[in-house]
Enzyme design. Structure first.
Site, PDB file in Angstrom:
ATOM      1  N   GLY A  79       0.897  -1.175  -0.110  1.00 24.17           N
ATOM      2  CA  GLY A  79       0.050   0.177   0.027  1.00 24.17           C
ATOM      3  C   GLY A  79       1.004   1.138   0.109  1.00 24.17           C
TER       4      GLY A  79
ATOM      5  N   CYS B  27       6.045  -0.377   7.832  1.00 28.36           N
ATOM      6  CA  CYS B  27       5.852   0.698   6.677  1.00 28.36           C
ATOM      7  C   CYS B  27       6.952   1.271   6.190  1.00 28.36           C
ATOM      8  CB  CYS B  27       5.110   2.041   7.724  1.00 28.36           C
ATOM      9  SG  CYS B  27       4.734   3.375   7.107  1.00 28.36           S
ATOM     10  N   LEU B  28       6.747   1.602   4.614  1.00 30.45           N
ATOM     11  CA  LEU B  28       7.765   2.072   3.885  1.00 30.45           C
ATOM     12  C   LEU B  28       8.441   3.499   4.558  1.00 30.45           C
ATOM     13  CD1 LEU B  28       5.979   1.338   0.512  1.00 30.45           C
ATOM     14  CD2 LEU B  28       7.772   0.031   1.528  1.00 30.45           C
TER      15      LEU B  28
ATOM     16  N   GLN C 134       2.930  10.028   1.829  1.00 27.51           N
ATOM     17  CA  GLN C 134       4.117   9.346   1.950  1.00 27.51           C
ATOM     18  C   GLN C 134       5.131   9.819   1.046  1.00 27.51           C
ATOM     19  OE1 GLN C 134       2.323   5.319   2.326  1.00 27.51           O
ATOM     20  NE2 GLN C 134       4.385   4.932   3.523  1.00 27.51           N
TER      21      GLN C 134
ATOM     22  N   HIS D 286      -2.470   7.424   7.275  1.00 22.37           N
ATOM     23  CA  HIS D 286      -1.217   8.325   6.834  1.00 22.37           C
ATOM     24  C   HIS D 286      -1.949   9.563   6.223  1.00 22.37           C
ATOM     25  CE1 HIS D 286       2.372   5.951   6.585  1.00 22.37           C
ATOM     26  NE2 HIS D 286       1.708   4.987   6.201  1.00 22.37           N
TER      27      HIS D 286
ATOM     28  N   HIS E  55      -4.446   1.316   7.505  1.00 19.97           N
ATOM     29  CA  HIS E  55      -3.030   2.084   7.621  1.00 19.97           C
ATOM     30  C   HIS E  55      -2.888   3.202   6.904  1.00 19.97           C
ATOM     31  CE1 HIS E  55       1.449   1.088   8.065  1.00 19.97           C
ATOM     32  NE2 HIS E  55       1.511   1.893   6.967  1.00 19.97           N
ATOM     33  N   GLU E  56      -3.300   3.010   5.686  1.00 21.69           N
ATOM     34  CA  GLU E  56      -3.154   4.189   4.531  1.00 21.69           C
ATOM     35  C   GLU E  56      -3.944   5.359   4.751  1.00 21.69           C
ATOM     36  OE1 GLU E  56      -0.587   3.593   2.983  1.00 21.69           O
ATOM     37  OE2 GLU E  56      -0.641   1.377   2.747  1.00 21.69           O
TER      38      GLU E  56
HETATM   39  O1  GNR Z   1       3.853  -2.734   2.602  1.00 18.92           O
HETATM   40  C1  GNR Z   1       3.178  -2.595   3.615  1.00 18.92           C
HETATM   41  N1  GNR Z   1       3.040  -3.651   4.537  1.00 18.92           N
HETATM   42  C2  GNR Z   1       2.201  -3.680   5.257  1.00 18.92           C
HETATM   43  C3  GNR Z   1       2.176  -4.765   6.327  1.00 18.92           C
HETATM   44  C4  GNR Z   1       1.328  -4.747   7.438  1.00 18.92           C
HETATM   45  C5  GNR Z   1       0.493  -3.679   7.508  1.00 18.92           C
HETATM   46  C6  GNR Z   1       0.504  -2.722   6.614  1.00 18.92           C
HETATM   47  C7  GNR Z   1       1.357  -2.404   5.702  1.00 18.92           C
HETATM   48  S1  GNR Z   1       1.445  -1.086   4.636  1.00 18.92           S
HETATM   49  C8  GNR Z   1       3.017  -1.153   4.029  1.00 18.92           C
HETATM   50  C9  GNR Z   1       3.266  -0.097   2.987  1.00 18.92           C
HETATM   51  C10 GNR Z   1       3.099   1.320   3.624  1.00 18.92           C
HETATM   52  O2  GNR Z   1       3.721   1.825   4.469  1.00 18.92           O
HETATM   53  N2  GNR Z   1       1.768   1.896   3.403  1.00 18.92           N
HETATM   54  O3  GNR Z   1       1.854   3.063   3.860  1.00 18.92           O
HETATM   55 NI    NI Z   2       2.871   3.154   5.913  1.00 20.93          NI
END
Ligand code: GNR
Ligand code: NI
Length: 168
Positions: free
Chosen positions: A46, A92-93, A51, A138, A134-135
């Protein structure tokens, strides 16, 4: 298409509240495509516009094994969520190299616009439900590390700041 740079915690720009898209146009469609390309290249499941330092309410995700199910959510809203929660080890990236358990509702109904600007609603569960929540966080300036203990968060901050200093 273009690969975009991903901001890393504790960059204060990750705390920005993103603004809704008022009108679909080529620029927004290009942002969607660039987000997908950047997410696949990372690789991640995601990516939110926040980001890549674009403070508009756009997110993409794809939890398939073979990058075959790209999803775009513009102005996403959670309209229903389950009382039951599930726990995932989240990464998270923008917090590279760190994983922590986070509890979230295990299914949600999300209303959004697609890449063509059409409204849709989708029930999500499992990893996809976690990812979209999660997104959306952000887009509201929130990170998964906000759910863990302050001591753990501070440790992650110190390690990433050290890496950033080395890189600079
Ligand atoms: O790549 C991602 N893996 C992930 C694994 C578990 C819960 C959420 C994520 S999102 C993350 C990519 C990212 O940072 N998206 O904002
Ligand atoms: Ni993230």
């Amino acid at each position: 298409m273009a690969l975009l740079d991903i901001l890393e915690f504790p960059d204060p720009r990750l705390r920005t509240q993103a603004k809704p898209i008022e009108q679909m146009d080529d620029e927004v469609r290009r942002l969607c495509d660039d987000l997908l390309e950047t997410m696949y290249e990372a690789p991640g499941i995601g990516l939110a516009a926040t980001q890549v330092n674009v403070h508009r309410r756009v997110l993409v995700c794809d939890v398939s094994e073979d990058q075959s199910q790209p999803l775009v959510f513009i102005n996403p809203e959670i309209v229903e969520q389950s009382a039951d929660e599930s726990t995932y080890d989240e990464g998270c990236l923008s917090v590279p190299g760190f994983y922590e358990s986070v509890d979230r509702p295990d299914s949600v109904v999300v209303r959004a616009l697609n890449r063509e600007g059409e409204a849709f609603e989708m029930q999500l569960d499992g990893l996809l439900a976690t990812c979209v929540q999660h997104e959306i966080d952000h887009l509201n300036g929130k990170l998964f590390v906000d759910y863990i203990s302050p001591v753990k968060r501070q440790r992650i901050r110190a390690k990433l700041e050290k890496q950033h200093k080395k890189r600079a």
